[in-house]
Design a protein around this motif. Structure first.
Motif, PDB file in Angstrom:
ATOM      1  N   VAL A 125       0.837  -1.202   0.000  1.00 24.43           N
ATOM      2  CA  VAL A 125       0.000   0.000   0.000  1.00 24.43           C
ATOM      3  C   VAL A 125       0.870   1.250   0.000  1.00 24.43           C
ATOM      4  CG1 VAL A 125      -1.638   1.350   1.354  1.00 24.43           C
ATOM      5  CG2 VAL A 125      -1.974  -1.105   1.087  1.00 24.43           C
ATOM      6  N   PRO A 130       3.210   6.925  -5.504  1.00 27.70           N
ATOM      7  CA  PRO A 130       4.398   7.137  -6.326  1.00 27.70           C
ATOM      8  C   PRO A 130       5.336   8.174  -5.725  1.00 27.70           C
ATOM      9  CG  PRO A 130       2.522   8.252  -7.281  1.00 27.70           C
ATOM     10  CD  PRO A 130       2.002   7.475  -6.100  1.00 27.70           C
ATOM     11  N   VAL A 141      -0.149  17.590   6.142  1.00 25.52           N
ATOM     12  CA  VAL A 141      -1.096  17.552   7.255  1.00 25.52           C
ATOM     13  C   VAL A 141      -0.399  17.722   8.605  1.00 25.52           C
ATOM     14  CG1 VAL A 141      -2.891  16.238   6.084  1.00 25.52           C
ATOM     15  CG2 VAL A 141      -1.096  15.028   7.306  1.00 25.52           C
TER      16      VAL A 141
ATOM     17  N   VAL B  19      -4.873   2.244  -0.228  1.00 23.16           N
ATOM     18  CA  VAL B  19      -4.578   3.633  -0.560  1.00 23.16           C
ATOM     19  C   VAL B  19      -5.703   4.542  -0.081  1.00 23.16           C
ATOM     20  CG1 VAL B  19      -4.344   5.248  -2.482  1.00 23.16           C
ATOM     21  CG2 VAL B  19      -3.100   3.097  -2.516  1.00 23.16           C
ATOM     22  N   LEU B  22      -5.651   4.911   3.685  1.00 26.62           N
ATOM     23  CA  LEU B  22      -4.555   5.762   4.138  1.00 26.62           C
ATOM     24  C   LEU B  22      -4.872   7.234   3.878  1.00 26.62           C
ATOM     25  CD1 LEU B  22      -1.977   4.669   5.415  1.00 26.62           C
ATOM     26  CD2 LEU B  22      -0.792   5.225   3.321  1.00 26.62           C
ATOM     27  N   VAL B  23      -5.441   7.518   2.692  1.00 28.55           N
ATOM     28  CA  VAL B  23      -5.771   8.904   2.355  1.00 28.55           C
ATOM     29  C   VAL B  23      -6.854   9.426   3.296  1.00 28.55           C
ATOM     30  CG1 VAL B  23      -6.791  10.386   0.604  1.00 28.55           C
ATOM     31  CG2 VAL B  23      -5.066   8.727  -0.054  1.00 28.55           C
ATOM     32  N   LEU B  26      -5.517  10.569   6.583  1.00 26.73           N
ATOM     33  CA  LEU B  26      -4.681  11.774   6.605  1.00 26.73           C
ATOM     34  C   LEU B  26      -5.267  12.855   7.496  1.00 26.73           C
ATOM     35  CD1 LEU B  26      -3.437  12.346   2.943  1.00 26.73           C
ATOM     36  CD2 LEU B  26      -2.073  11.819   4.952  1.00 26.73           C
ATOM     37  N   LEU B  29      -4.550  12.934  11.080  1.00 32.42           N
ATOM     38  CA  LEU B  29      -3.177  13.247  11.482  1.00 32.42           C
ATOM     39  C   LEU B  29      -2.951  14.742  11.713  1.00 32.42           C
ATOM     40  CD1 LEU B  29      -1.129  10.943   9.093  1.00 32.42           C
ATOM     41  CD2 LEU B  29      -1.435  10.682  11.537  1.00 32.42           C
ATOM     42  N   VAL B  30      -3.913  15.557  11.267  1.00 32.12           N
ATOM     43  CA  VAL B  30      -3.756  17.000  11.461  1.00 32.12           C
ATOM     44  C   VAL B  30      -3.675  17.275  12.958  1.00 32.12           C
ATOM     45  CG1 VAL B  30      -4.816  19.239  11.125  1.00 32.12           C
ATOM     46  CG2 VAL B  30      -5.040  17.500   9.366  1.00 32.12           C
ATOM     47  N   PRO B  31      -2.580  17.937  13.408  1.00 33.51           N
ATOM     48  CA  PRO B  31      -2.464  18.164  14.840  1.00 33.51           C
ATOM     49  C   PRO B  31      -3.546  19.141  15.302  1.00 33.51           C
ATOM     50  CG  PRO B  31      -0.632  19.178  13.642  1.00 33.51           C
ATOM     51  CD  PRO B  31      -1.473  18.493  12.633  1.00 33.51           C
ATOM     52  N   VAL B 247       4.213  17.244  -9.409  1.00 30.24           N
ATOM     53  CA  VAL B 247       3.830  18.187  -8.359  1.00 30.24           C
ATOM     54  C   VAL B 247       4.818  19.347  -8.318  1.00 30.24           C
ATOM     55  CG1 VAL B 247       3.434  18.478  -5.892  1.00 30.24           C
ATOM     56  CG2 VAL B 247       2.801  16.336  -6.991  1.00 30.24           C
ATOM     57  N   VAL B 263      -0.516  21.594  -4.343  1.00 26.85           N
ATOM     58  CA  VAL B 263       0.290  22.562  -3.603  1.00 26.85           C
ATOM     59  C   VAL B 263      -0.570  23.749  -3.166  1.00 26.85           C
ATOM     60  CG1 VAL B 263       2.245  24.142  -3.766  1.00 26.85           C
ATOM     61  CG2 VAL B 263       2.421  21.857  -4.723  1.00 26.85           C
ATOM     62  N   ILE B 266      -2.658  22.656  -0.268  1.00 34.82           N
ATOM     63  CA  ILE B 266      -1.874  22.584   0.967  1.00 34.82           C
ATOM     64  C   ILE B 266      -1.712  23.985   1.543  1.00 34.82           C
ATOM     65  CG2 ILE B 266       0.419  22.117   1.908  1.00 34.82           C
ATOM     66  CD1 ILE B 266       0.617  19.796  -0.103  1.00 34.82           C
ATOM     67  N   TYR B 271      -8.043  20.679   3.286  1.00 34.70           N
ATOM     68  CA  TYR B 271      -7.723  19.255   3.421  1.00 34.70           C
ATOM     69  C   TYR B 271      -8.534  18.313   2.536  1.00 34.70           C
ATOM     70  CZ  TYR B 271      -4.667  20.702   7.157  1.00 34.70           C
ATOM     71  OH  TYR B 271      -3.673  21.316   7.868  1.00 34.70           O
ATOM     72  N   VAL B 274      -6.778  18.338  -0.629  1.00 31.82           N
ATOM     73  CA  VAL B 274      -5.489  17.638  -0.514  1.00 31.82           C
ATOM     74  C   VAL B 274      -5.727  16.137  -0.653  1.00 31.82           C
ATOM     75  CG1 VAL B 274      -3.579  17.054   1.022  1.00 31.82           C
ATOM     76  CG2 VAL B 274      -4.387  19.405   0.915  1.00 31.82           C
ATOM     77  N   VAL B 278      -4.221  13.707  -3.691  1.00 33.60           N
ATOM     78  CA  VAL B 278      -3.357  12.567  -3.381  1.00 33.60           C
ATOM     79  C   VAL B 278      -3.993  11.277  -3.907  1.00 33.60           C
ATOM     80  CG1 VAL B 278      -2.350  11.200  -1.527  1.00 33.60           C
ATOM     81  CG2 VAL B 278      -2.305  13.675  -1.397  1.00 33.60           C
ATOM     82  N   VAL B 281      -3.692  11.053  -7.790  1.00 33.95           N
ATOM     83  CA  VAL B 281      -2.372  10.687  -8.298  1.00 33.95           C
ATOM     84  C   VAL B 281      -2.056   9.221  -7.964  1.00 33.95           C
ATOM     85  CG1 VAL B 281       0.086  11.169  -8.179  1.00 33.95           C
ATOM     86  CG2 VAL B 281      -1.531  13.049  -8.147  1.00 33.95           C
ATOM     87  N   ALA B 282      -2.342   8.817  -6.704  1.00 41.11           N
ATOM     88  CA  ALA B 282      -2.014   7.450  -6.302  1.00 41.11           C
ATOM     89  C   ALA B 282      -2.819   6.436  -7.095  1.00 41.11           C
ATOM     90  CB  ALA B 282      -2.239   7.270  -4.803  1.00 41.11           C
TER      91      ALA B 282
END
Lengths: 284, 307
Positions: A125, A130, A141, B19, B22-23, B26, B29-31, B247, B263, B266, B271, B274, B278, B281-282
Motif C-alpha cells: 500500500v 508514487p 497535514v 490507498v 490511508l488517504v 490523513l 493526522l492533522v495536529p 507536483v 500545492v 496545501i 484538506y 489535498v 493525493v 495521483v495514487a
C-alpha cells in the motif's frame, strides 16, 4: 543483482572504500561538505539570518562571495547553514527508515507467515504511492517543520528497506549455517542478530548510502514546496524556491543552492558506487 | 488473456482499498482540530459547527472512514473548502493538463533513452555508453526543482525562445516536459541497455545476423521486442515517478495540473482537496501499473501462461 549482494560481508566497508577511486573522491568530498556544515558558525562569512536591506540581491563580491538574497542576507552563510539541515535531515530520515525497515524486514523474513503477509501488504500500500507523494501528503497535514519532514521521509522510506532486508534474510535463513544454529537450539532472536542480519549488512549499507542522497533531495523538494522548516531557517530547497522570483536580476540565488545540492548528491553517489563495487553499475 | 486480466484486476483491489484508507486517515493526522486549522481560530462558532458537520468530523472516526470510502466509490470526494466546489469537479478540470505534461515528458524520456540505450547496448564502453552513465548521475544530482529554474534561465530568459510559465499553446509544454522527462531518461536508457544486451545474445538475433541482417535491423526487429518486457515494467514504475514529480514541475512552471492544485490546496489548508489530489495521483499510479501488466501480457504470451 549487485556485486556486494553475493560477495562476503567483509568486502564492504573500509577496505572496499580504499580500493575504489570513486569512493575516495566521493568520501573526501562528502567529508569536506560535512566539515563545512559542522564548522558553519566558524567559517561562515556572516550571520545567515542577519538582514541588510540596503544591500539586497547583490552579485557576488569580496564581502559576500556568493552575493546576497532579497533581504540582504549572505548567500554563502545560508548555504553553509543549509548544509547542516540537509545532512541532518537526510541522515535522520534514513536512520529512521532503516530502524523501522530492518525490524519489519526481519520479522517478515524470519517471523512466520502471518506477520510476513501483513507487513508485505502494508508495504504494498505504501509503495502504491508514487515517488515523494506520500511524504508531501504527510508533511502537509503534520505541518511544516524539520521534525515532520523526518517523519514523512521515514514513513516514505521504510518499505523499501523492509523488502530488501526480508529478501536478504530469507536467503540467509536457507543456508546450512543457519540450519545448524537452529539445530543447536539458538533462539530466533539470536539467529536473527548473529547470523541473518550480518549477511544482510552489505546490501543495507549500499542501499542506505544512496538513500541518504535520495532523502536530501526529498528534503529539498519538500522545502521547495514550502513544507520544510519555516523561514527564516536556511534550507537549500527554500532558497531555490525564493530565488526563482529573481531569476532575471539575481540568477546566483538559484545557481548556488542548486550547485550545493548537486555536489552533495554527487559525492554520496560516488561513495555509494564505490561501496557497491565500481563495475556493478552495468547491472543496475 | 481474459482470465489473466481478471486476476490482475482483482489483485489491484486490496491495494487501492489500502490507498483509500490511508488517504482518509490523513485528516486524523492533522495536529489539533482540523476545523481550527482550516478556518482559523477567530472563526464564528456557527461556521465551525457547520464545517464540522459538513466534513463529518462530528461523527465517530470509523464512521468518517466508512463515509469517505463509500463516497469515493461513488466519485464523491467532498467539497473544497476554499473553492466551495466539489473536489471531483476540480480534479476533472485539472487532470487533462497533468496528463498532457506527463505524456510529453514520457515522449522526451523515450526520445533520449531509446537511441542512447540501443547505442550503448551495441557497443559497451563506447561514448554513448559512457554518456548514459554520466546522464544517470546528472539526473539525481539535478532534481526537477534545480533543473527547471536553470532551463528557464537559459531558454526563457537568456535566449527568449520559450515561455517562462503557464499553459498556453504547444511551446509552453516544452520546458516542463524537458524538466520532467530528463529525470527518467537515464534510468530508462540503463535499463534498456541491460535488457538489450541480454536480448542481443538470443538465438533468434544470431540467426537473423547469420542470414545477413544488418546490425541495426537485427536490433530493431529482433532484439528490441525481446527487451521490451523488462523495459515496460521500468517504464510503468517510472511513470509513477513522473506523476509525483509533476507536483514540483507544475509548481515551477505554473502548469495548471493536479500537482499545482495539490500545492495550492496545501497552502490554503484545504484538506478535502489535498485528500482528493493525493487519491487521484495514487490511483492513477495503480492504474498505470495495472495497464503495464496487461499490456505486457498482451505482447508476451509467456507471462499469461505463467499466471
Amino acid at each position: 543483482m549487485n556485486a556486494t549482494a553475493v560477495g562476503p560481508a567483509t568486502r564492504v566497508g573500509a577496505r572496499r572504500v580504499m580500493h575504489s577511486r570513486r569512493a575516495i573522491v566521493g568520501g573526501a568530498l562528502l567529508l569536506l561538505i560535512a566539515m563545512l556544515a559542522l564548522l558553519a558558525p566558524v567559517v561562515a562569512p556572516a550571520d545567515p539570518l542577519r538582514q541588510d536591506l540596503p544591500h539586497q540581491l547583490e552579485r557576488p563580491s569580496r564581502a559576500h562571495p556568493l552575493g546576497t538574497d532579497r533581504l540582504g542576507r549572505d548567500v554563502l552563510a545560508r548555504l553553509l547553514y543549509g548544509a547542516r539541515l540537509s545532512l541532518a535531515v537526510g541522515t535522520a530520515a534514513i536512520a529512521g527508515a532503516l530502524a523501522v525497515g530492518v525490524v519489519a524486514g526481519t520479522l517478515a523474513g524470519y517471523g512466520g507467515r502471518v506477520g510476513d503477509e501483513l507487513l508485505m501488504r502494508a508495504t504494498d500500500v505504501l509503495l502504491a504511492f508514487p515517488g515523494i507523494l506520500l511524504a508531501i501528503a504527510l508533511a502537509a497535514v503534520l505541518g511544516p517543520s524539520a521534525r515532520n519532514v523526518v517523519i514523512a521521509l521515514t514513513v516514505m522510506g521504510w518499505p523499501a528497506y523492509a523488502r530488501l532486508v526480508r529478501a536478504e534474510i530469507r536467503a540467509a535463513a536457507a543456508r546450512e549455517s543457519t540450519r545448524a544454529a537452529e539445530a543447536l537450539g539458538a533462539t530466533p532472536l539470536r539467529i536473527a542478530v548473529k547470523h541473518l542480519l550480518p549477511s544482510a549488512r552489505p546490501a543495507i549499507v549500499v542501499q542506505a548510502t544512496f538513500g541518504v542522497a535520495g532523502a536530501i533531495v526529498a528534503e529539498a523538494s519538500l522545502s521547495f514546496l514550502g513544507l520544510g522548516p519555516p523561514p527564516p531557517t536556511p534550507s537549500w530547497g527554500a532558497m531555490l524556491a525564493e530565488g526563482r522570483s529573481f531569476l532575471l536580476i539575481a540568477p546566483h540565488l538559484v545557481i548556488a543552492p542548486a550547485a550545493a545540492l548537486g555536489l552533495t548528491v554527487l559525492a554520496i553517489q560516488l561513495l555509494g558506487d564505490g561501496l557497491r563495487g565500481d563495475r556493478a553499475d552495468t547491472t543496475s | 488473456m481474459l482470465r489473466y486480466a481478471a486476476l490482475r484486476l482483482v489483485l489491484a483491489v486490496p491495494t487501492l482499498a489500502g490507498v483509500l484508507l490511508l488517504v482518509s486517515l490523513l485528516l486524523q493526522l492533522v495536529p489539533g482540530d482540523p476545523v481550527d486549522v482550516m478556518l482559523g481560530e477567530g472563526a464564528a462558532t456557527v461556521d465551525r459547527e457547520q464545517l464540522r458537520h459538513a466534513m463529518g468530523l462530528d461523527r465517530p472516526a470509523w464512521r468518517q472512514l466508512a463515509d469517505f470510502v463509500a463516497g469515493a466509490a461513488h466519485g464523491d470526494l467532498g467539497r473544497s473548502i476554499a473553492a466551495g466546489e466539489p473536489v471531483a469537479t476540480l480534479l476533472a478540470q485539472r487532470y487533462p493538463a497533468t496528463l498532457e505534461l506527463t505524456g510529453a515528458a514520457l515522449l522526451v524520456a523515450l526520445l533520449i533513452a531509446l537511441p542512447l540505450g540501443c547505442a550503448a547496448a551495441i557497443r559497451p564502453g563506447s561514448p554513448a555508453d559512457r554518456t548514459s552513465l554520466v546522464l544517470a548521475t546528472l539526473e539525481t544530482a539535478l532534481p526537477t526543482f534545480c533543473l527547471g529554474p536553470l532551463l528557464i534561465l537559459v531558454f526563457a530568459v537568456e535566449l527568449p525562445w520559450l515561455p517562462v510559465s503557464g499553459r498556453d499553446g504547444a511551446s509552453s509544454v516544452v520546458l516542463p516536459a524537458l524538466t520532467l522527462g530528463f529525470g527518467m531518461s537515464a534510468v530508462l536508457a540503463r535499463q534498456l541497455r541491460v535488457a538489450l544486451a541480454a536480448a542481443l545474445r538470443l538465438d533468434c538475433v544470431r540467426t537473423a545476423r547469420a542470414k545477413g541482417a544488418r546490425p541495426w535491423r537485427a536490433m530493431l526487429l529482433h532484439a528490441l521486442p525481446n527487451a521490451a518486457t523488462a523495459t515496460t515494467t521500468v517504464l510503468g514504475l517510472q511513470l509513477g515517478g513522473l506523476l509525483a514529480g509533476a507536483v514540483v514541475t507544475e509548481t515551477i512552471f505554473a502548469w495548471p495540473g493536479i500537482g499545482r492544485l495539490l500545492v495550492q490546496a496545501i497552502g490554503a489548508r484545504d484538506y478535502p482537496l489535498v485528500q482528493g489530489c493525493v487519491l487521484a495521483v495514487a490511483s492513477s499510479y495503480v492504474a498505470v501499473n495495472l495497464l503495464t501488466d496487461l499490456l505486457q501480457a498482451l505482447v508476451d504470451p509467456r507471462l499469461r501462461e505463467r499466471a
